[in-house]
Design a protein around this motif. Structure first.
Motif: not given
Length: 483
Positions: A283-285, A395-398, A410-411
């Protein structure tokens, strides 16, 4: 979106509107979002003025683009400390002070006499704006509580959605009927009202234990990010390639030291350990790539319309509306689509659409029909809007609930850094092409096609990791079915 999600007790019953929001919450949303809207508008309103600024201030595009890059980079640098300041000083105080500082910096930008002054004041404006958005979101989410969080988060995204639509149009009107100074001075009355309302209407909040600020980490990440961005901008300038490479390498080393230090200290500025989670890394990428593709790519078309097509600033602003409308439509629908197909699949579909619809811009010409161009912009906006938010949802779900407060800034930092790097690189590529065009419209258009090839690369970087999001969702679903 940066917000600390807390399990607050249910609010006392109050008269609610048809949206289900009580009056107190509506006031908080309006006040906090007013500042956020101004900040996001300033992320896009200047794009349309780059050609005017280049001519009036007698500077090249590679220099003038720092009016955009410096602002975006400064915003990204203060986001990591926004939560710490809100806990230490109180969110209401920080928002009011940041809004006042943003207003004063806007006034200084409007009074700037040269490029150096303007870039410096834009950095100050970005530092204040980087605090306004996340702290305002913290206040909104705290006031909403868990039960209303989903609907409130949709509202928080409105400034981001509206900025690409309203920013260029408003900027064009101001340039056409006033001067470039007014794209900054227009913030002054709005900011003054927003600061006053923040003090008068937002709830008082108590100061909390914030711990010690990770100052060494902050210095490393700020210096490293500036070094990389400045270096990439310098690499393409004639005679500055070696200097640019040195800055880029030095910045990369500092960022590497920041990562190593963050892995060893107990309370780092940013918890880089989250990148061990495959979904968060992917998700960051995605966020970085689309930050470059959206914000960096947005500097190209305003210049194309003015340099190649000789359109007025007002017409240019209106011609940029279709992409924003496409993004608005897809973000509006992305929630329901994500619920049905999952965030990974939704983000992948959006990424594929964004890649495919960026390809035609590689062949942009000096006489492409506007209806065809507008169709491409709408389609590209649909893809961009359909990919970004679902990726963050994945991302948040993980992540665990306790990790959300570290993940959100960070995101945001990753997105702003991507926007800064993209803006710097695309401006250099475009300037090289225009320098060799000799004033010929067809060759100028080719320069924009080359720059869009780099935008396509950033879009591919954003789209590919969405496949990993799908894989992590499947593994998580399989573990859930085995229990």
């Amino acid at each position: 979106m940066t917000a600390e999600i807390r399990e607050d007790p249910p609010p006392a019953p109050a008269a609610a509107s048809s949206t289900g929001f009580p009056p107190e919450l509506r006031r908080v949303i309006i006040v906090a979002m007013l500042g956020g809207l101004v900040v996001m508008l300033d992320s896009t309103i200047v794009n349309i003025a780059l050609q005017t600024l280049s001519a009036d201030l007698h500077a090249s595009l590679t220099v003038v683009q720092w009016v955009v890059t410096g602002y975006m980079l400064a915003m990204g640098m203060v986001i990591p400390v926004s939560g710490w300041l809100a806990r230490r000083l109180g969110a209401r105080r920080v928002l009011a002070a940041a809004t006042a500082a943003f207003t004063l910096a806007s006034l200084a930008c409007g009074l700037a006499q040269n490029t150096e002054q303007l870039v410096a004041f834009r950095v100050l404006q970005g530092l204040a704006g980087g605090l306004m958005t996340p702290v305002g979101q913290i206040i909104i989410v705290r006031a909403a509580g868990p039960r209303r969080l989903a609907r409130v988060m949709a509202l928080i995204g409105i400034p981001t959605i509206m900025a690409p639509v309203a920013g260029p149009t408003l900027g064009g009107l101001l340039l056409e009927h006033a001067s470039w100074e007014w794209i900054f001075l227009v913030n002054v009355p709005i900011g003054a009202v927003a600061a006053w309302l923040a003090l008068r209407m937002l709830p008082h909040d108590a100061q909390e234990e914030a711990g010690t600020l990770d100052v060494p980490g902050l210095v490393l990440v700020v210096a490293g990010s500036v070094g990389v961005t400045y270096g990439l901008a310098k690499v393409g300038e004639r005679g500055d390639a070696a200097l640019g490479a040195a800055w880029t390498a030095g910045g990369a080393v500092l960022l590497g030291l920041f990562v190593l230090r963050s892995l060893r200290v107990e309370r780092p500025l940013l918890d880089v350990r989250l990148f061990r989670n495959p979904a968060f890394s992917a998700a960051s990428l995605v966020t970085f790539g689309f930050g470059a593709s959206i914000f960096g790519g947005m500097i190209l078309l305003p210049i194309y319309f003015q340099v190649v097509r000789h359109e007025s600033t007002v017409a240019t602003g209106l011609l940029l509306v279709p992409q924003g409308l496409g993004a608005l439509a897809s973000i509006w629908a992305s929630g329901r689509i994500t619920e049905r197909f999952g965030p990974g699949r939704t983000s992948l579909a959006g990424g594929v659409i964004a890649v495919v619809t960026t390809v035609p811009f590689l062949f942009i010409s000096a006489d492409v029909p506007y209806p065809l161009l507008d169709t491409g912009l709408v389609a590209r906006g649909l893809g961009i809007g359909l990919s970004g938010m679902p990726a963050m949802t994945a991302a948040f779900n993980a992540l665990g609930r306790a990790e959300i407060a570290d993940a959100t800034p960070q995101l945001n930092v990753v997105q702003r850094f991507g926007a800064s790097v993209g803006t710097a690189i695309f401006a250099v590529v475009l300037q090289h092409g225009l320098d060799g065009a000799g004033g010929m419209a067809s060759r100028q258009a080719d320069a924009f096609g080359t720059a869009f090839a780099w935008v396509l690369g950033a879009t591919v970087v954003a789209a590919v990791p969405t496949v990993l999001l799908i894989a992590t969702e499947r593994r998580r679903s399989a573990r859930g079915s085995d229990q």
